[in-house]
Design a protein around this motif. Structure first.
Motif, short mmCIF file in Angstrom:
data_model
loop_
_atom_site.label_atom_id
_atom_site.label_comp_id
_atom_site.label_asym_id
_atom_site.label_seq_id
_atom_site.Cartn_x
_atom_site.Cartn_y
_atom_site.Cartn_z
N MET A 1 0.83 -1.20 0.00
CA MET A 1 0.00 0.00 0.00
C MET A 1 0.86 1.26 0.00
SD MET A 1 -3.06 1.16 2.58
CE MET A 1 -4.18 -0.08 1.99
N LYS A 2 1.95 1.26 0.77
CA LYS A 2 2.77 2.48 0.87
C LYS A 2 3.41 2.81 -0.47
CE LYS A 2 7.02 0.20 2.47
NZ LYS A 2 7.95 0.05 3.59
N ILE A 3 3.66 1.80 -1.31
CA ILE A 3 4.24 2.06 -2.62
C ILE A 3 3.15 2.40 -3.63
CG2 ILE A 3 5.54 1.04 -4.52
CD1 ILE A 3 7.20 1.58 -2.05
N THR A 4 2.07 1.64 -3.61
CA THR A 4 1.04 1.76 -4.64
C THR A 4 0.47 3.16 -4.73
OG1 THR A 4 0.45 -0.55 -4.28
CG2 THR A 4 -1.13 0.82 -5.47
N LYS A 5 0.19 3.77 -3.61
CA LYS A 5 -0.48 5.07 -3.65
C LYS A 5 0.35 6.14 -4.33
CE LYS A 5 0.79 6.26 1.14
NZ LYS A 5 1.08 4.93 1.63
N TYR A 6 1.67 5.97 -4.35
CA TYR A 6 2.53 6.97 -4.97
C TYR A 6 2.82 6.68 -6.43
CZ TYR A 6 3.30 8.27 -0.12
OH TYR A 6 3.12 8.65 1.18
N ILE A 7 2.80 5.43 -6.82
CA ILE A 7 3.20 5.12 -8.19
C ILE A 7 2.02 4.82 -9.10
CG2 ILE A 7 5.42 4.23 -7.42
CD1 ILE A 7 4.39 1.42 -7.92
N ILE A 8 0.80 4.80 -8.55
CA ILE A 8 -0.34 4.46 -9.39
C ILE A 8 -0.52 5.46 -10.52
CG2 ILE A 8 -2.04 5.67 -7.95
CD1 ILE A 8 -3.98 3.36 -8.61
N GLY A 9 -0.29 6.76 -10.20
CA GLY A 9 -0.38 7.76 -11.25
C GLY A 9 0.77 7.65 -12.24
N ALA A 10 1.96 7.36 -11.73
CA ALA A 10 3.12 7.25 -12.61
C ALA A 10 3.00 6.07 -13.56
CB ALA A 10 4.38 7.13 -11.77
N LEU A 11 2.47 4.97 -13.06
CA LEU A 11 2.29 3.80 -13.90
C LEU A 11 1.16 4.00 -14.89
CD1 LEU A 11 2.67 0.95 -11.26
CD2 LEU A 11 4.33 1.65 -12.98
N LEU A 12 0.23 4.91 -14.54
CA LEU A 12 -0.91 5.20 -15.37
C LEU A 12 -1.64 3.93 -15.76
CD1 LEU A 12 -2.31 7.69 -16.41
CD2 LEU A 12 -1.18 7.37 -18.59
N PHE A 114 -4.70 6.72 1.98
CA PHE A 114 -4.40 6.05 0.71
C PHE A 114 -5.24 6.65 -0.42
CE2 PHE A 114 -5.21 2.73 -2.43
CZ PHE A 114 -3.93 2.32 -2.75
N LYS A 115 -6.52 6.87 -0.15
CA LYS A 115 -7.42 7.37 -1.19
C LYS A 115 -6.97 8.75 -1.69
CE LYS A 115 -11.50 8.87 0.06
NZ LYS A 115 -12.92 8.86 0.51
N TYR A 116 -6.65 9.63 -0.77
CA TYR A 116 -6.29 10.99 -1.17
C TYR A 116 -4.95 11.04 -1.89
CZ TYR A 116 -10.12 12.11 2.00
OH TYR A 116 -11.34 12.16 2.61
N TYR A 117 -3.97 10.28 -1.39
CA TYR A 117 -2.68 10.31 -2.05
C TYR A 117 -2.71 9.61 -3.41
CZ TYR A 117 0.16 12.72 1.37
OH TYR A 117 0.70 13.70 2.17
N THR A 118 -3.60 8.67 -3.59
CA THR A 118 -3.76 8.05 -4.90
C THR A 118 -4.21 9.10 -5.91
OG1 THR A 118 -4.26 5.86 -4.00
CG2 THR A 118 -5.03 6.33 -6.23
N GLN A 119 -5.16 9.94 -5.53
CA GLN A 119 -5.64 10.98 -6.44
C GLN A 119 -4.57 12.04 -6.67
OE1 GLN A 119 -8.29 10.09 -8.00
NE2 GLN A 119 -8.35 8.37 -6.55
#
Length: 588
Positions: A1-12, A114-119
């Motif tokens: 979770m700590k990684i996913t929320k930051y890279i989800i946008g980068a991975l697109l 998690f939700k906010y940082y994902t956005q």
């Protein structure tokens, strides 16, 4: 979770295509790669859709979803104006958070974090690719991006204090940089700058095909709300700069809030919705209609709910079903106004019910009250959907027999009724179908900010700055709208009471308690138990009225501890970034 929320946008991750006749629908048809997204207007709408969907659940998410492990909107239920009818909810997450459970608050806090940082990650990725956006919509999309980045950090600021201020795509797998906690100063300045940039890019008003998107006024309102929040008593003279200011900055913050609110007012876009009628019934109908009219001239920002009456496939909601009384076939009783709130409504002459000159009669407590009481609250004898609310007990052969609206509907063992003797009317549509169809939905939008709130914010600022005449004028603008007598002078209690009545059941009332630094007193049962009403009509026609505790000293315990002014940061990030946790939280 700590990684996913930051890279989800980068991975697109592949964008889901929708069958789109509006901005807020999402029926998946296909998936597309990154290469075509930035240059396609329709796909960009799909890319930004989660920014809207995750900013606020509006009326869509309910306490009933707790048992399914889903989220809920906690603000309305944790103040003292509402409680819920279902007793079994107090055994779930809602009740545990109400009791100040560290474990449940930590779990909930991690989900929101998690939700906010994902956005935010998604927004940062789009901004990195801004040069590739179609020229004809680039300015609007960038305005949305900067607005939502400001909005999400504003939400994080209120919930957690100073957080990790991440302004660009961040992938810890490639670049293991660590972020410090931002100070309140840094947070407020970044949010304000982002909101100002958004205001410079967004249109003053939306075209018909863009209704529901932020406008220039929405961005300036966000900027004003940020300063207004930061001026709160709780955030001055703090020991840590991420919990608030190290000195008292309230006066400066109030000035900045007022400046931006005035920019919204001078735009001429927003005003109070007028109520044409003058009789009580006409005013009640007109006031209720404010909250049933989508994107009115009073609305500055609201959650857009679907019009097509579908809950499962669109952004509809179940507000009417969840709030209604059993006489209409409802079983949940999710919104019970408290006696605490009912007592906040003054008499029609403007005097508090505690004033001997007010004319208040404790034996006829619902006569001669502020018209907004009749618009917002259903009480014994009120008319609703062609039905006279039956919220009293009748003595029959020495036994108390509950009225129709205090008797559970059907045979379900979990069917509930109001615990307070009141039901909510504000926001509800008397013409909405109430049945057991799981796909049906209500459609009224959930207003986040409206012009009345701006006026009340400004009245508060004016009063604190010694501009009492200006404060009085703004309060009276709101009172005139509902045909209540104008105040001849104004006190802090007048402003506080007007805010509580005008903004009843809206989310701002929860955050006000934190901002005023009174949450520990108002949201703890030992110092502020919640009361209901019990009316018993005897065989001889006389009646007794008592006010039992329904959520406080002797039943469900309510606690708000000092640590809850800020929820705990995600523990993974605390460890990874080597930052301090908010005070008094321990890892569970």
């Amino acid at each position: 979770m700590k990684i996913t929320k930051y890279i989800i946008g980068a991975l697109l991750l592949p964008v889901t295509l929708v069958s789109c006749d509006g901005l807020f629908r999402d029926a998946p048809n296909d998936k597309l790669s990154e290469e075509v997204i930035w240059e396609n207007e329709r796909l960009l709408d799909e890319y930004v859709l989660p920014w809207y969907r995750n900013m606020d659940n509006g009326f869509r998410t309910y306490v009933t979803t707790l048992m399914k492990g889903l989220g809920y909107e906690y603000e309305p239920w944790y103040g003292d104006q509402l409680t819920v009818g279902r007793r079994d909810w107090y055994q779930g997450d809602y009740g545990n958070i109400l009791k100040s459970s560290q474990q449940d608050i930590t779990t909930r806090g991690r989900t929101e974090w998690f939700k906010y940082y994902t956005q935010i990650s998604s927004i940062n990725t789009l901004l990195e690719n801004e040069s590739r956006l179609p020229e004809n919509i680039r300015q609007r999309v960038l305005g949305e991006a900067h607005f939502f980045r400001a909005y999400y950090y504003y939400t994080l600021l209120r919930m957690y204090g100073g957080v990790l201020l991440i302004k660009e795509p961040y992938n810890p797998l490639k670049n293991p940089v660590k972020f410090p906690r931002a100070s309140y100063e840094e947070m407020v300045r970044f949010i304000a700058d982002e909101a100002e940039l958004a205001a410079s890019l967004l249109d003053v008003t939306n075209t018909a095909d863009n209704v529901g998107r932020p406008t220039r006024g929405t961005a300036l309102m966000l900027k004003g709300k940020t300063f207004f929040w930061a001026a709160g008593e709780h955030f001055q003279n703090c020991e840590k700069d991420y919990l608030g200011f190290l000195n008292d900055r309230s006066a400066e913050m109030l000035d900045s809030a007022a400046y931006n609110y005035e920019r919204v007012m001078k735009s001429g876009v927003y005003k109070l919705v007028e109520i044409a009628g003058t009789t009580r019934d006409e005013v009640v109908a007109g006031y209720r209609n404010i909250f049933l009219t989508k994107n009115s001239e009073e609305s500055i920002w609201e959650v857009q709910h679907a019009d097509d009456g579908n809950f499962s496939n669109a952004n509809g909601h179940k507000l009417d079903r969840e709030a209604s009384a059993p006489s209409f076939g409802a079983t949940t009783a999710a919104y019970n106004p408290t006696q605490n709130h009912v007592d906040e409504y003054r008499m029609a002459n403007g005097l508090p019910i505690t004033d001997p000159a007010s004319g208040y009669d404790k034996n006829n407590p619902y006569e001669g009250r502020d018209y907004r009481f009749y618009a917002n609250v259903l009480y014994d004898g009120a008319e609703w959907r062609g039905h006279t609310m039956d919220l009293h007990y009748t003595t029959v052969d020495g036994n108390e027999v509950a009225g129709e609206d205090l008797t559970p509907y059907g045979t379900s063992t979990t069917a509930s009724v109001s615990r307070t003797g009141y039901y909510m009317a504000k926001f509800l549509n008397e013409r909405q179908t109430i049945d057991t169809n799981d796909t049906y939905a209500s459609s009224q939008n959930c207003i986040i900010w409206r012009y009345a709130e701006l006026l009340l914010d400004m009245a508060e600022i004016d009063f604190k700055k010694g501009r009492t005449v200006a404060a009085l004028d703004k309060v009276n603008q709101i009172r005139r709208r509902v045909k209540m007598p104008e105040l001849q002078s104004v006190t802090w209690d007048d402003i506080f009471n007007e805010r509580r009545v005008e903004m009843a059941f809206e989310k701002t009332t929860y955050w006000d308690l934190l901002r005023y630094n009174i949450a520990e007193e108002r949201m703890t049962g030992t110092t502020n138990p919640l009361f209901g009403v019990k009316i018993v009509v005897k065989a001889n026609g006389t009646r007794t009225i008592t006010n039992p505790v329904v959520n406080g000293r002797n039943t469900v315990v309510r606690y708000f501890r000092a640590r809850q002014y800020y929820w705990p940061l995600d523990w993974d990030d605390v460890r990874y970034h080597e930052i301090e946790q908010n005070p008094e939280w321990v890892e569970m």
